[in-house]
Design an enzyme around this catalytic site. Sequence first.
Site, PDB file in Angstrom:
ATOM      1  N   GLY A  70     -68.659  -6.168  58.483  1.00 19.26           N
ATOM      2  CA  GLY A  70     -68.596  -5.579  57.152  1.00 19.26           C
ATOM      3  C   GLY A  70     -67.765  -6.436  56.227  1.00 19.26           C
ATOM      4  N   GLY A  99     -65.589  -6.268  52.249  1.00 17.16           N
ATOM      5  CA  GLY A  99     -65.076  -5.443  51.164  1.00 17.16           C
ATOM      6  C   GLY A  99     -64.148  -6.238  50.289  1.00 17.16           C
ATOM      7  N   GLY A 100     -63.460  -5.524  49.403  1.00 19.52           N
ATOM      8  CA  GLY A 100     -62.584  -6.195  48.456  1.00 19.52           C
ATOM      9  C   GLY A 100     -61.407  -6.902  49.094  1.00 19.52           C
ATOM     10  N   MET A 101     -61.041  -6.444  50.315  1.00 16.63           N
ATOM     11  CA  MET A 101     -59.870  -7.041  50.950  1.00 16.63           C
ATOM     12  C   MET A 101     -60.217  -7.936  52.129  1.00 16.63           C
ATOM     13  SD  MET A 101     -57.246  -6.636  49.310  1.00 16.63           S
ATOM     14  CE  MET A 101     -56.215  -7.389  50.554  1.00 16.63           C
ATOM     15  N   GLU A 116     -63.479  -9.928  54.883  1.00 21.80           N
ATOM     16  CA  GLU A 116     -64.663  -9.811  55.715  1.00 21.80           C
ATOM     17  C   GLU A 116     -64.203  -9.571  57.150  1.00 21.80           C
ATOM     18  OE1 GLU A 116     -66.281 -13.623  54.998  1.00 21.80           O
ATOM     19  OE2 GLU A 116     -67.144 -13.111  53.048  1.00 21.80           O
ATOM     20  N   VAL A 117     -64.878  -8.644  57.831  1.00 17.47           N
ATOM     21  CA  VAL A 117     -64.487  -8.295  59.199  1.00 17.47           C
ATOM     22  C   VAL A 117     -65.599  -8.725  60.150  1.00 17.47           C
ATOM     23  CG1 VAL A 117     -63.810  -6.441  60.773  1.00 17.47           C
ATOM     24  CG2 VAL A 117     -63.131  -6.340  58.359  1.00 17.47           C
ATOM     25  N   LYS A 174     -60.280 -10.052  60.655  1.00 13.13           N
ATOM     26  CA  LYS A 174     -60.389  -9.843  59.220  1.00 13.13           C
ATOM     27  C   LYS A 174     -59.964 -11.130  58.524  1.00 13.13           C
ATOM     28  CE  LYS A 174     -59.010  -6.531  55.644  1.00 13.13           C
ATOM     29  NZ  LYS A 174     -58.220  -5.289  55.391  1.00 13.13           N
ATOM     30  N   ASP A 180     -51.872   4.309  50.504  1.00 15.17           N
ATOM     31  CA  ASP A 180     -53.295   4.312  50.159  1.00 15.17           C
ATOM     32  C   ASP A 180     -54.118   5.050  51.219  1.00 15.17           C
ATOM     33  OD1 ASP A 180     -55.437   3.765  48.492  1.00 15.17           O
ATOM     34  OD2 ASP A 180     -55.883   1.836  49.436  1.00 15.17           O
TER      35      ASP A 180
END
Length: 356
Positions: free
Chosen positions: A20, A22-24, A26-27, A42, A135
């Site tokens: 996956g 996302g903004g923080m 790639e995994v 990550k 968060d």
Amino acid sequence: MAALTPGASVGPYEIRELLGAGGMGEVYRARDPRLGRQVAIKVLPERFAQSADRLRRFEREARAAGALSHPNILTVFDVGSQDGIPYLVSELLEGETLRASLRGQPFGTRQSLALALQIARGLVCAHAEGILHRDLKPENLFITREGHLKILDFGLAKLFQPDGDAPPTAETATRDTDAGRVVGTVAYMSPEQIRDEPLDGRCDIFALGAILFELLSQRPAFGGLSQTDVMAAVLRDEPPPLVAVSPGVRAVVRRCLEKKPADRFSSAREVAVALETLLEAIAGEGTRSNATVAAPLARHYVFRWALAASLLTAIAVAAPRFVRRGAPPAVAPDTTTPMERVILTSDPGRELEPAH
């Protein structure tokens, strides 16, 4: 560093597939050949590595999660850098995020409380190390196939000074380094976090309350058409009433979501104890219900056996004399005389069942 493909290497790890992005980061699924185990890696994409803010958040997550060891927190094995791009190695989880689970079948009260308890226990560990998550939200909570919950993404984690089980004072709590900038996800942020005030562990407790509310009701505790509307609701409004749950459950949710930190649970440990108590009460309801039904049934069957034994004893005593004297002549029933009701027992509820 370009996008990773199967067979590529990151440090000593062998990339298998992209899980996956996302903004923080790639995994990827990867393999550690030294230990022969599957891991998750990550990686901060190269386009984000030039952002001081994203790089700081990535490094913050590595430090915070790496300092924690708890069954309800993602375990970090290693950190490193390749071609100037940082990466973080953690345990590989199989399952889905809580957000994905919320799109499926509704959670029952017991399951909702059990998940919230796991979050609270993870927070107890983090807060004991002086780490605020800041968060917490369904996207940052992962449910494994075995039903275990893991807290993810400490990218907004913040250090504070815990004082035992008591929350730190405003003087010892810290603020975000960029004053005046709100960080977090507004639907789960505490009022003091929205106001950019000093924070302690009770900001995470507020987020936990908002998550538990959503688990129980299938809707957010605070909503609006825009982020500004949601912020206003968090600061001003009470969440919609919870229905179909016990007063005890409503009380725990309400206390987590108090506007003033001083009115909330003082620590994640207190929340965990309250949730454990609720779960024990739910588990005990079935036991007590069975006992309530079983007690009169037991008394009923004891009475029946005692009465049968008494009748058999009376027959055994009278039988010899009955045989010696001969049987009395048969007498036709007197249909002209009304039948008389004779009470054979005084056991309440059994007056009409003498044969029992």
